[in-house]
Design a protein around this motif. Structure first.
Motif, PDB file in Angstrom:
ATOM      1  N   GLY A 140       2.930  38.011   1.210  1.00  0.00           N
ATOM      2  CA  GLY A 140       2.761  37.172   0.040  1.00  0.00           C
ATOM      3  C   GLY A 140       1.874  37.790  -1.022  1.00  0.00           C
ATOM      4  N   TRP A 144       5.956  40.278  -2.301  1.00  0.00           N
ATOM      5  CA  TRP A 144       6.789  39.334  -3.057  1.00  0.00           C
ATOM      6  C   TRP A 144       6.176  38.988  -4.402  1.00  0.00           C
ATOM      7  CZ3 TRP A 144       6.882  36.442   2.140  1.00  0.00           C
ATOM      8  CH2 TRP A 144       7.849  37.017   2.975  1.00  0.00           C
ATOM      9  N   TYR A 307       7.341  27.045   2.507  1.00  0.00           N
ATOM     10  CA  TYR A 307       8.637  27.365   1.916  1.00  0.00           C
ATOM     11  C   TYR A 307       9.682  26.335   2.356  1.00  0.00           C
ATOM     12  CZ  TYR A 307       6.237  31.828   1.302  1.00  0.00           C
ATOM     13  OH  TYR A 307       5.330  32.796   0.972  1.00  0.00           O
TER      14      TYR A 307
END
Length: 326
Positions: A140, A144, A307
């Motif tokens: 993270g 990304w 998510y």
């Protein structure tokens, strides 16, 4: 070990047949010590023979090798080969986007690119709950990175092509190649409807709404190196594109890929550690269980709370389907 005797006999015996000196002239000197041995011969001079040999010697009896790419280790370098030059070019381009998350390329030409051999071990071989929690957080923070797109419609089309159209095409190709019928099947005691009906239940619109970011594309623990010196994570074997685009991908594809690798130990499957049996209308299989992998998957389930977990599960299923149909 008797090459000197062989070549000496070849020099001394000048007898020819149709004007050519025969190799048998040299072998004649070795005949007293030659013995016959029975062995299975595989002619690898053609594609069919090569594939038969690979399948025969594979631990599981199944061939998991890739026919369009190879990897070579030469001294302190790693050389990657791809049958398609465009794949090589795209991977080189994506390496520049991924930056220090992947090994620094030393060069590329035609079908090849090369990078230094980085001392370390794959994350698969060093699995601990603590280490994977670090890796999940690292993804993270470092990988990304969100991308603001001027054309959201383009990215939606990329997701539609990559998830939906590619899956349907691969399934059609699989059925044409194997002549297997898409019919109801009992899998490990569970009644499973035809694949076409299962695909009709997929919420494709949800998959089209991806999250554009810098991505890996084949994210599993076997493609993550933990360095020896400072315990950094280095990504290996990144995908060349996402639906044809090299500049952007969907974060959820990486999430689904990682989930697939946490569900099945690909390394152990490649080693033949599974069972499979198919009879009329019935399929029975058993996959290896790995306690450490299951603990890491439990940690991943917690990580996925931030998510859309159902979306990740659907993508995991499609990834397994595409692996089988490729």
């Amino acid at each position: 070990k008797d090459y000197e005797r062989f070549f000496l006999a070849l020099q001394l015996n000048k007898e020819t047949i149709q004007g050519e000196v025969q190799l048998s002239n040299g072998f004649d000197a070795l005949l007293p010590e030659l013995t016959a041995r029975h062995f299975t011969w595989f002619d690898t001079g053609n594609l069919a023979g090569y594939e038969a040999a690979i399948t025969h010697f594979a631990p599981s009896g199944y061939d998991f090798t890739k026919t369009d790419e190879f990897i070579y280790f030469v001294d302190d370098r790693v050389i990657k080969f791809f049958g398609d030059k465009q794949v090589t070019r795209n991977r080189v381009s994506r390496a520049s986007l991924l930056g220090d998350l992947v090994p620094a390329l030393l060069g590329s030409r035609g079908h090849f690119f090369v990078y230094p051999l980085v001392p370390g071990e794959t994350l698969y071989s060093k699995l601990t709950k603590t280490l994977v929690k670090e890796f999940y957080a690292w993804l993270g923070e470092r990988l990304w990175k969100p991308i603001d797109l001027a054309d959201d419609a383009r990215f939606r089309r990329l997701c539609e092509h990559f998830y939906h159209q590619k899956t349907l095409e691969r399934v059609r190709r699989f059925y044409r190649k194997t002549c297997i019928q898409d019919v109801p099947t009992v899998v490990n005691g569970v009644d499973v409807p035809p694949l076409r009906q299962l695909l009709e239940r997929v919420d494709w619109e949800s998959l089209y709404r991806g999250v554009p970011c810098i991505f890996h594309g084949d994210l599993n623990f076997g493609n993550v190196l933990v360095t020896e010196d400072d315990r950094r994570f280095i990504l290996l074997d990144w995908r060349q594109d996402f639906g044809g685009a090299v500049d952007v991908g969907d974060m959820y594809y990486d999430l689904g890929k990682l989930y697939a690798g946490l569900t099945v130990s690909f390394d152990r499957v490649r080693e033949g550690d599974f069972s499979f049996e198919k009879t009329d209308g019935t399929v029975t299989f058993e996959l290896p269980r790995d306690q450490t992998l299951e603990e890491c998957r439990a940690e991943y389930e917690i990580f996925l709370e931030r998510y859309d977990k159902q979306k990740v599960r659907v993508l995991r299923a499609l990834i397994f389907l595409n692996i089988k149909s490729a």
